[in-house]
Write a protein that holds these residues in place. Structure first.
Motif, PDB file in Angstrom:
ATOM      1  N   GLU A 192      32.329  41.424  37.714  1.00 57.10           N
ATOM      2  CA  GLU A 192      30.882  41.654  37.811  1.00 57.10           C
ATOM      3  C   GLU A 192      30.304  41.063  39.098  1.00 57.10           C
ATOM      4  O   GLU A 192      29.206  41.427  39.509  1.00 57.10           O
ATOM      5  CB  GLU A 192      30.176  41.038  36.600  1.00 57.10           C
ATOM      6  N   HIS A 193      31.061  40.162  39.710  1.00 56.35           N
ATOM      7  CA  HIS A 193      30.554  39.459  40.894  1.00 56.35           C
ATOM      8  C   HIS A 193      31.458  39.587  42.120  1.00 56.35           C
ATOM      9  O   HIS A 193      31.060  39.201  43.218  1.00 56.35           O
ATOM     10  CB  HIS A 193      30.382  37.971  40.577  1.00 56.35           C
ATOM     11  N   LEU A 194      32.678  40.103  41.926  1.00 58.91           N
ATOM     12  CA  LEU A 194      33.629  40.179  43.029  1.00 58.91           C
ATOM     13  C   LEU A 194      34.200  41.584  43.143  1.00 58.91           C
ATOM     14  O   LEU A 194      34.379  42.277  42.136  1.00 58.91           O
ATOM     15  CB  LEU A 194      34.790  39.199  42.799  1.00 58.91           C
ATOM     16  N   PRO A 195      34.538  42.012  44.360  1.00 60.26           N
ATOM     17  CA  PRO A 195      35.198  43.308  44.532  1.00 60.26           C
ATOM     18  C   PRO A 195      36.638  43.223  44.041  1.00 60.26           C
ATOM     19  O   PRO A 195      37.216  42.130  43.964  1.00 60.26           O
ATOM     20  CB  PRO A 195      35.145  43.531  46.050  1.00 60.26           C
ATOM     21  N   PRO A 196      37.252  44.337  43.714  1.00 53.23           N
ATOM     22  CA  PRO A 196      38.634  44.329  43.206  1.00 53.23           C
ATOM     23  C   PRO A 196      39.612  43.591  44.102  1.00 53.23           C
ATOM     24  O   PRO A 196      40.536  42.925  43.617  1.00 53.23           O
ATOM     25  CB  PRO A 196      38.975  45.821  43.121  1.00 53.23           C
ATOM     26  N   ILE A 197      39.400  43.670  45.421  1.00 49.93           N
ATOM     27  CA  ILE A 197      40.337  43.047  46.357  1.00 49.93           C
ATOM     28  C   ILE A 197      40.343  41.523  46.241  1.00 49.93           C
ATOM     29  O   ILE A 197      41.307  40.853  46.624  1.00 49.93           O
ATOM     30  CB  ILE A 197      39.982  43.484  47.802  1.00 49.93           C
ATOM     31  N   ALA A 198      39.252  40.945  45.689  1.00 46.66           N
ATOM     32  CA  ALA A 198      39.128  39.483  45.601  1.00 46.66           C
ATOM     33  C   ALA A 198      39.522  38.930  44.232  1.00 46.66           C
ATOM     34  O   ALA A 198      39.470  37.716  44.015  1.00 46.66           O
ATOM     35  CB  ALA A 198      37.693  39.064  45.927  1.00 46.66           C
ATOM     36  N   LEU A 199      39.919  39.786  43.306  1.00 46.67           N
ATOM     37  CA  LEU A 199      40.296  39.317  41.978  1.00 46.67           C
ATOM     38  C   LEU A 199      41.720  38.752  41.985  1.00 46.67           C
ATOM     39  O   LEU A 199      42.613  39.329  42.622  1.00 46.67           O
ATOM     40  CB  LEU A 199      40.199  40.451  40.961  1.00 46.67           C
ATOM     41  N   PRO A 200      41.953  37.615  41.315  1.00 49.11           N
ATOM     42  CA  PRO A 200      43.319  37.058  41.257  1.00 49.11           C
ATOM     43  C   PRO A 200      44.304  38.060  40.669  1.00 49.11           C
ATOM     44  O   PRO A 200      43.991  38.760  39.704  1.00 49.11           O
ATOM     45  CB  PRO A 200      43.164  35.851  40.331  1.00 49.11           C
ATOM     46  N   LYS A 201      45.474  38.137  41.262  1.00 45.82           N
ATOM     47  CA  LYS A 201      46.511  39.046  40.777  1.00 45.82           C
ATOM     48  C   LYS A 201      47.383  38.382  39.716  1.00 45.82           C
ATOM     49  O   LYS A 201      48.043  39.055  38.930  1.00 45.82           O
ATOM     50  CB  LYS A 201      47.387  39.519  41.939  1.00 45.82           C
ATOM     51  N   THR A 202      47.376  37.047  39.740  1.00 52.54           N
ATOM     52  CA  THR A 202      48.222  36.289  38.809  1.00 52.54           C
ATOM     53  C   THR A 202      47.498  35.026  38.364  1.00 52.54           C
ATOM     54  O   THR A 202      46.799  34.391  39.168  1.00 52.54           O
ATOM     55  CB  THR A 202      49.550  35.893  39.486  1.00 52.54           C
ATOM     56  N   PHE A 203      47.671  34.666  37.081  1.00 52.50           N
ATOM     57  CA  PHE A 203      47.170  33.396  36.564  1.00 52.50           C
ATOM     58  C   PHE A 203      48.369  32.529  36.197  1.00 52.50           C
ATOM     59  O   PHE A 203      49.282  32.987  35.502  1.00 52.50           O
ATOM     60  CB  PHE A 203      46.297  33.609  35.316  1.00 52.50           C
ATOM     61  N   LEU A 204      48.372  31.299  36.671  1.00 47.91           N
ATOM     62  CA  LEU A 204      49.422  30.342  36.328  1.00 47.91           C
ATOM     63  C   LEU A 204      48.789  29.143  35.625  1.00 47.91           C
ATOM     64  O   LEU A 204      47.687  28.716  35.982  1.00 47.91           O
ATOM     65  CB  LEU A 204      50.154  29.865  37.584  1.00 47.91           C
ATOM     66  N   VAL A 205      49.469  28.610  34.636  1.00 52.22           N
ATOM     67  CA  VAL A 205      48.951  27.457  33.896  1.00 52.22           C
ATOM     68  C   VAL A 205      49.686  26.188  34.332  1.00 52.22           C
ATOM     69  O   VAL A 205      50.917  26.151  34.363  1.00 52.22           O
ATOM     70  CB  VAL A 205      49.108  27.655  32.373  1.00 52.22           C
ATOM     71  N   SER A 206      48.896  25.170  34.698  1.00 49.73           N
ATOM     72  CA  SER A 206      49.435  23.853  35.035  1.00 49.73           C
ATOM     73  C   SER A 206      48.638  22.835  34.233  1.00 49.73           C
ATOM     74  O   SER A 206      47.407  22.893  34.201  1.00 49.73           O
ATOM     75  CB  SER A 206      49.291  23.570  36.539  1.00 49.73           C
ATOM     76  N   GLU A 207      49.333  21.932  33.577  1.00 53.51           N
ATOM     77  CA  GLU A 207      48.651  20.977  32.688  1.00 53.51           C
ATOM     78  C   GLU A 207      47.560  20.201  33.412  1.00 53.51           C
ATOM     79  O   GLU A 207      46.488  19.932  32.869  1.00 53.51           O
ATOM     80  CB  GLU A 207      49.673  20.005  32.095  1.00 53.51           C
ATOM     81  N   THR A 208      47.824  19.839  34.649  1.00 52.43           N
ATOM     82  CA  THR A 208      46.827  19.159  35.480  1.00 52.43           C
ATOM     83  C   THR A 208      46.872  19.762  36.880  1.00 52.43           C
ATOM     84  O   THR A 208      47.855  20.386  37.268  1.00 52.43           O
ATOM     85  CB  THR A 208      47.106  17.650  35.593  1.00 52.43           C
ATOM     86  N   LEU A 209      45.803  19.556  37.644  1.00 49.06           N
ATOM     87  CA  LEU A 209      45.780  19.976  39.039  1.00 49.06           C
ATOM     88  C   LEU A 209      46.042  18.748  39.906  1.00 49.06           C
ATOM     89  O   LEU A 209      45.298  17.765  39.817  1.00 49.06           O
ATOM     90  CB  LEU A 209      44.420  20.583  39.399  1.00 49.06           C
ATOM     91  N   PRO A 210      47.083  18.762  40.723  1.00 51.15           N
ATOM     92  CA  PRO A 210      47.361  17.610  41.589  1.00 51.15           C
ATOM     93  C   PRO A 210      46.176  17.305  42.487  1.00 51.15           C
ATOM     94  O   PRO A 210      45.525  18.209  43.023  1.00 51.15           O
ATOM     95  CB  PRO A 210      48.566  18.092  42.415  1.00 51.15           C
ATOM     96  N   LYS A 211      45.880  16.009  42.635  1.00 49.67           N
ATOM     97  CA  LYS A 211      44.749  15.576  43.464  1.00 49.67           C
ATOM     98  C   LYS A 211      45.197  14.485  44.419  1.00 49.67           C
ATOM     99  O   LYS A 211      46.180  13.778  44.181  1.00 49.67           O
ATOM    100  CB  LYS A 211      43.587  15.077  42.586  1.00 49.67           C
ATOM    101  N   MET A 212      44.451  14.347  45.502  1.00 51.67           N
ATOM    102  CA  MET A 212      44.691  13.276  46.450  1.00 51.67           C
ATOM    103  C   MET A 212      44.114  11.987  45.853  1.00 51.67           C
ATOM    104  O   MET A 212      43.413  12.014  44.847  1.00 51.67           O
ATOM    105  CB  MET A 212      44.010  13.571  47.794  1.00 51.67           C
ATOM    106  N   GLY A 213      44.393  10.843  46.485  1.00 47.79           N
ATOM    107  CA  GLY A 213      43.861   9.579  45.998  1.00 47.79           C
ATOM    108  C   GLY A 213      42.353   9.526  46.004  1.00 47.79           C
ATOM    109  O   GLY A 213      41.735   8.782  45.244  1.00 47.79           O
TER     110      GLY A 213
END
Length: 505
Positions: free
Chosen positions: A465-486
């Motif tokens: 509804e807000h993005l053109p087809p070219i900008a939609l993610p092609k794949t979703f991956l699940v990660s328990e946490t997102l790595p972060k810097m200190g």
């Protein structure tokens, strides 16, 4: 003016006032005691090699005193990230800046399971080895007038390097940023009228001092004004920090969105009633986070923007001038120019381009890296590598790193914008990060990494509804946490590599 000279002036004027309340060690340090300890340490550090001295100590009174002592001794502190890969970061700093000595803490190394690195000196051993004579001499010097003390410690020039900080390394190997006394002081003096900082403010200091956001706003700024600093070494101990803010009636809390999410989830009614300012920076602040603080606590969470190379503050929203979603107006003394990333011509209002910055807050350059310095500073303007625009009212809108734009089918697509749209479809406790991975057909593929399994079809329908087809993610991956810097920033480099590995499996 030099940073350590300002500290001496403030400490002499406010000798009996509590300067630092250290909640990691349960110790209170008056400004007078802080001055004595800094003088004592400076005389120890004078025996060490001239030039750079590494510092790897958590956010605490000890780290503040070591840093002041190093500057008073005529050496330059190199701040080392101990939160992730401490041993590697210590060796990297030594090699990059050609020094040996690192002041660290035995307790810290044990806690993070970091082995001894040649050149390390433990602050515990330094303190245990002090003699009565050394303490007496430092005490006598601390009783002298400020003007005399400044003559007895290192002098120098405002353009001398006051610190070496390393860029986050979230995209590539860290660069060694040289910030001068003038750089940091100019930044403090620019934001002071913006937020009407005053001596009776109480600053909750939870950001690491190896990150410029913490070094300027959680160390030098409150010291400059003679505030009380509430230091706590673990910004992830969300409940404890909420308790400290409430019980000590802190007036300022500054952090990354990742930290603020934690404080919001662990807080209770009344925890933030004393805050004059709550300010998020270093990463984009989600609307849901702003709404959460406003709904639950009646607190307006402001957003600012900065860079290590700019000491760091470039722009910020304020209580009087706040446009949610923007990163505020450039602070006094800082010029911002938006430049077309292809032609180099100035952009008009609302037109996206490279964000360039000019002012006394801009770094001296990258240490021993003329090529990178010349690539980023051109004609006095620092090229942030970020993309954004300035609207007709003068508010700056940050739309992402140029490196976080991907060209697909000939079009430039903003990964930050995709994240923003995706976040609005997610439950409050689910995080996301959108990255680019190579694609053999289109050259690049957009991948969304989320911390919980989603109904992908429903999510994509909402995003469409807000993005053109070219900008939609092609794949979703699940990660328990997102790595972060200190610092709490998302580690895009690690997440991108995780996505590549998972997709290749």
């Amino acid at each position: 003016m030099l940073l350590h000279h300002r500290f001496i002036e403030v400490a002499k004027r406010l000798g009996k006032k509590t300067g630092i309340r250290d909640f990691s060690t349960d110790k209170d340090v008056t400004y007078g005691r802080a001055l004595l300890a800094s003088i004592l340490l400076s005389r120890i550090f004078r025996r060490l090699d001239k030039g750079f001295i590494g510092v790897m100590i958590p956010t605490s009174a000890g780290c503040i005193l070591v840093k002041c002592g190093i500057l008073m001794s005529g050496r330059t502190p190199v701040m080392i990230n101990y939160s992730t890969g401490a041993e590697h970061n210590a060796r990297y700093a030594q090699n990059k800046c050609a020094f040996k000595t690192i002041i660290t803490s035995k307790a810290l190394l044990e806690k993070i399971d970091c082995p001894y690195v040649e050149g390390m000196i433990y602050i515990e051993d330094i303190m245990a080895g002090l003699t009565g004579m050394q303490k007496a001499i430092a005490a006598l010097i601390s009783k002298l007038p400020a003007a005399w003390i400044k003559k007895l410690v290192h002098g120098g020039d405002p353009n001398d390097t006051a610190v070496i900080l390393f860029t986050s390394g979230s995209e590539k190997d860290p660069k060694a940023v040289q910030l001068s006394h003038r750089n940091i002081l100019a930044n403090i003096e620019s934001v002071t009228p913006t937020f009407e900082f005053r001596e009776d403010d109480v600053f909750m200091c939870i950001l690491p001092f190896f990150h410029v956001f913490g070094l300027t706003t959680n160390l030098w700024l409150p010291i400059y004004h003679g505030m009380t600093l509430l230091t706590y070494a673990n910004p992830l101990d969300f409940k404890k920090i909420c308790t400290i803010v409430r019980e000590e009636k802190a007036t300022f809390l500054i952090g990354t969105p990742a930290f603020f999410w934690g404080y919001l989830r662990k807080s209770e009614e009344g925890d933030f009633a004393s805050l004059r300012i709550a300010l998020a920076g270093a990463d984009k602040c989600p609307d849901a986070l702003r709404d959460g603080f406003k709904t639950r606590h009646g607190v307006i969470l402001l957003e600012g923007y900065g860079a290590t190379e700019c000491s760091p503050v470039i722009s910020t929203n304020t209580p009087d001038f706040n446009r949610p979603g923007s990163v505020g107006k450039p602070i006094p003394g800082v010029q911002v120019r938006i430049e077309n990333y292809q032609t180099g011509e100035p952009c008009g209002p609302g037109e996206d381009g490279r964000i360039l910055v000019r002012g006394d807050n801009v770094m001296k350059g990258y240490f021993d890296d003329f090529e990178e310095t010349s690539m980023h500073i051109r004609g006095g303007w620092y090229d942030t590598g970020d993309m954004g625009n300035i609207d007709e009212d003068g508010f700056l809108w940050h739309v992402g790193r140029l490196k976080r734009f991907v060209k697909i089918g000939g079009e430039m697509v903003s990964l930050v914008k995709i994240e923003d749209i995706l976040e609005k479809t997610l439950p409050e406790d689910v995080e996301c990060c959108v990255v680019e991975v190579p694609d053999s057909i289109k050259g690049a593929k957009i991948v969304a990494v989320v911390t919980a399994k989603l109904d992908e079809k429903a999510t994509l329908k909402k995003m469409a509804e807000h993005l053109p087809p070219i900008a939609l993610p092609k794949t979703f991956l699940v990660s328990e946490t997102l790595p972060k810097m200190g610092s709490g920033k998302i580690d895009f480099r690690t997440i991108t590599e995780l996505a590549r590995v998972k997709l290749a499996a």
